[in-house]
Write a protein that holds these residues in place. Structure first.
Motif, mmCIF file in Angstrom:
data_model
loop_
_atom_site.group_PDB
_atom_site.id
_atom_site.type_symbol
_atom_site.label_atom_id
_atom_site.label_comp_id
_atom_site.label_asym_id
_atom_site.label_seq_id
_atom_site.Cartn_x
_atom_site.Cartn_y
_atom_site.Cartn_z
ATOM 1 N N MET A 1 2.655 -5.290 -7.713
ATOM 2 C CA MET A 1 2.108 -4.152 -7.634
ATOM 3 C C MET A 1 0.704 -4.570 -7.094
ATOM 4 O O MET A 1 -0.074 -5.351 -7.620
ATOM 5 C CB MET A 1 2.103 -3.412 -8.841
ATOM 6 N N LEU A 2 0.177 -3.506 -6.172
ATOM 7 C CA LEU A 2 -1.265 -3.685 -5.822
ATOM 8 C C LEU A 2 -2.057 -2.521 -6.881
ATOM 9 O O LEU A 2 -1.799 -1.253 -6.262
ATOM 10 C CB LEU A 2 -1.374 -3.315 -4.178
ATOM 11 N N LEU A 3 -2.752 -2.813 -7.381
ATOM 12 C CA LEU A 3 -3.491 -2.041 -8.337
ATOM 13 C C LEU A 3 -5.174 -2.171 -8.239
ATOM 14 O O LEU A 3 -5.755 -3.347 -7.891
ATOM 15 C CB LEU A 3 -3.296 -2.466 -9.677
ATOM 16 N N VAL A 4 -5.964 -1.253 -8.129
ATOM 17 C CA VAL A 4 -7.306 -1.222 -8.260
ATOM 18 C C VAL A 4 -7.678 -0.566 -9.305
ATOM 19 O O VAL A 4 -7.149 0.390 -10.006
ATOM 20 C CB VAL A 4 -7.767 -0.595 -6.743
ATOM 21 N N SER A 5 -9.049 -1.076 -9.948
ATOM 22 C CA SER A 5 -9.824 -0.367 -11.032
ATOM 23 C C SER A 5 -10.478 0.848 -10.680
ATOM 24 O O SER A 5 -11.463 0.506 -9.572
ATOM 25 C CB SER A 5 -10.731 -1.467 -11.799
ATOM 26 N N ASP A 6 -10.136 1.907 -11.097
ATOM 27 C CA ASP A 6 -11.011 3.165 -10.599
ATOM 28 C C ASP A 6 -11.453 3.811 -12.038
ATOM 29 O O ASP A 6 -10.922 4.485 -12.964
ATOM 30 C CB ASP A 6 -9.942 4.294 -9.971
ATOM 31 N N ASP A 7 -12.819 3.582 -12.132
ATOM 32 C CA ASP A 7 -13.454 4.154 -13.464
ATOM 33 C C ASP A 7 -12.984 3.414 -14.778
ATOM 34 O O ASP A 7 -12.655 4.463 -15.565
ATOM 35 C CB ASP A 7 -13.691 5.459 -13.342
ATOM 36 N N GLY A 8 -12.482 2.356 -14.771
ATOM 37 C CA GLY A 8 -11.864 1.905 -15.991
ATOM 38 C C GLY A 8 -10.397 1.826 -16.140
ATOM 39 O O GLY A 8 -9.950 1.230 -17.079
ATOM 40 N N SER A 9 -9.805 2.515 -15.226
ATOM 41 C CA SER A 9 -8.102 2.702 -15.282
ATOM 42 C C SER A 9 -7.689 1.834 -14.068
ATOM 43 O O SER A 9 -8.419 2.023 -12.877
ATOM 44 C CB SER A 9 -7.770 4.016 -15.545
ATOM 45 N N GLU A 11 -5.084 1.754 -11.102
ATOM 46 C CA GLU A 11 -4.148 2.889 -10.107
ATOM 47 C C GLU A 11 -3.703 2.268 -9.079
ATOM 48 O O GLU A 11 -4.095 1.168 -8.615
ATOM 49 C CB GLU A 11 -5.171 4.000 -9.619
ATOM 50 N N GLY A 12 -2.277 2.568 -8.690
ATOM 51 C CA GLY A 12 -1.865 2.126 -7.523
ATOM 52 C C GLY A 12 -2.285 2.200 -6.007
ATOM 53 O O GLY A 12 -3.406 3.084 -6.107
ATOM 54 N N TYR A 13 -2.478 1.216 -5.308
ATOM 55 C CA TYR A 13 -3.191 1.407 -4.161
ATOM 56 C C TYR A 13 -2.244 0.774 -2.965
ATOM 57 O O TYR A 13 -1.164 0.231 -2.729
ATOM 58 C CB TYR A 13 -4.302 0.295 -4.023
ATOM 59 N N ALA A 14 -2.183 1.992 -2.014
ATOM 60 C CA ALA A 14 -1.666 1.513 -0.476
ATOM 61 C C ALA A 14 -2.399 0.751 0.156
ATOM 62 O O ALA A 14 -3.613 0.883 0.645
ATOM 63 C CB ALA A 14 -1.332 2.831 -0.002
ATOM 64 N N GLY A 15 -1.804 -0.550 0.963
ATOM 65 C CA GLY A 15 -2.703 -1.430 1.541
ATOM 66 C C GLY A 15 -1.508 -2.551 2.040
ATOM 67 O O GLY A 15 -0.358 -2.498 1.717
ATOM 68 N N LYS A 16 -1.980 -3.172 3.259
ATOM 69 C CA LYS A 16 -1.315 -4.290 3.834
ATOM 70 C C LYS A 16 -1.653 -5.478 2.859
ATOM 71 O O LYS A 16 -2.660 -5.786 2.397
ATOM 72 C CB LYS A 16 -1.702 -4.514 5.144
ATOM 73 N N VAL A 17 -0.502 -6.086 2.513
ATOM 74 C CA VAL A 17 -0.427 -7.331 1.948
ATOM 75 C C VAL A 17 0.333 -8.508 2.327
ATOM 76 O O VAL A 17 1.580 -8.504 2.894
ATOM 77 C CB VAL A 17 0.134 -7.297 0.161
ATOM 78 N N ALA A 18 -0.393 -9.844 2.348
ATOM 79 C CA ALA A 18 0.422 -10.874 3.406
ATOM 80 C C ALA A 18 1.137 -11.827 2.267
ATOM 81 O O ALA A 18 0.545 -12.116 1.115
ATOM 82 C CB ALA A 18 -0.520 -11.732 3.999
ATOM 83 N N ALA A 36 3.585 -3.928 3.414
ATOM 84 C CA ALA A 36 2.962 -2.854 2.871
ATOM 85 C C ALA A 36 3.251 -2.213 1.540
ATOM 86 O O ALA A 36 4.548 -2.024 1.305
ATOM 87 C CB ALA A 36 2.582 -1.655 3.975
ATOM 88 N N SER A 37 2.373 -1.914 0.740
ATOM 89 C CA SER A 37 2.767 -1.234 -0.464
ATOM 90 C C SER A 37 2.400 0.128 -0.201
ATOM 91 O O SER A 37 1.529 0.725 0.595
ATOM 92 C CB SER A 37 1.663 -1.502 -1.741
ATOM 93 N N GLY A 38 3.190 1.000 -1.038
ATOM 94 C CA GLY A 38 3.156 2.542 -0.956
ATOM 95 C C GLY A 38 1.775 2.859 -1.960
ATOM 96 O O GLY A 38 0.914 2.129 -2.486
ATOM 97 N N ASP A 39 1.491 4.379 -1.885
ATOM 98 C CA ASP A 39 0.462 5.199 -2.751
ATOM 99 C C ASP A 39 0.652 4.697 -4.298
ATOM 100 O O ASP A 39 -0.219 4.499 -4.785
ATOM 101 C CB ASP A 39 0.872 6.452 -2.643
ATOM 102 N N SER A 40 1.935 4.206 -4.638
ATOM 103 C CA SER A 40 2.090 3.866 -6.064
ATOM 104 C C SER A 40 1.573 2.453 -6.197
ATOM 105 O O SER A 40 1.691 2.060 -7.456
ATOM 106 C CB SER A 40 3.541 4.110 -6.567
ATOM 107 N N GLY A 41 1.381 1.593 -5.050
ATOM 108 C CA GLY A 41 1.066 0.251 -5.442
ATOM 109 C C GLY A 41 2.352 -0.819 -5.320
ATOM 110 O O GLY A 41 2.293 -2.008 -5.037
ATOM 111 N N ARG A 42 3.525 -0.091 -5.420
ATOM 112 C CA ARG A 42 4.749 -1.077 -5.412
ATOM 113 C C ARG A 42 5.027 -1.399 -4.120
ATOM 114 O O ARG A 42 4.591 -1.021 -2.991
ATOM 115 C CB ARG A 42 6.044 -0.195 -5.830
ATOM 116 N N LEU A 43 5.395 -2.917 -3.917
ATOM 117 C CA LEU A 43 5.603 -3.367 -2.583
ATOM 118 C C LEU A 43 6.834 -4.036 -2.705
ATOM 119 O O LEU A 43 7.390 -4.641 -3.633
ATOM 120 C CB LEU A 43 4.543 -4.208 -2.060
#
Length: 79
Positions: A1-9, A11-18, A36-43
């Motif tokens: 999963m592609l996750l980013v920290s947003d104010d301490g929690s 969240e999934g993140y959509a983006g290109k991953v190699a 690419a990951s979807g909005d949920s961060g799953r790839l």
């Protein structure tokens, strides 16, 4: 999963991953493909390993967030 920290929690993140592969005994990572990951961060992707080695995903980052590498995963190929 592609996750980013947003104010301490996290969240999934959509983006290109190699996807990269490093054969056992090698010092160099080899680019395999981009997915690419979807909005949920799953790839999800498929790749064939012809020899034993390590896999990792690399997110280069974008205008909104920094990049990072995943932990590596080892696969043993038996013939």
């Amino acid at each position: 999963m592609l996750l980013v920290s947003d104010d301490g929690s996290w969240e999934g993140y959509a983006g290109k991953v190699a996807l990269y592969f490093k054969p056992l005994g090698s010092k160099k990572w080899q680019y395999v493909k981009t997915t690419a990951s979807g909005d949920s961060g799953r790839l999800y992707t498929k790749a064939r390993a012809w020899t034993s080695g390590h896999w990792k995903f690399v997110f280069r980052g974008d205008a909104a967030t920094n990049g990072d590498d995943s932990a590596t995963d080892f696969v043993r190929v038996r013939r």
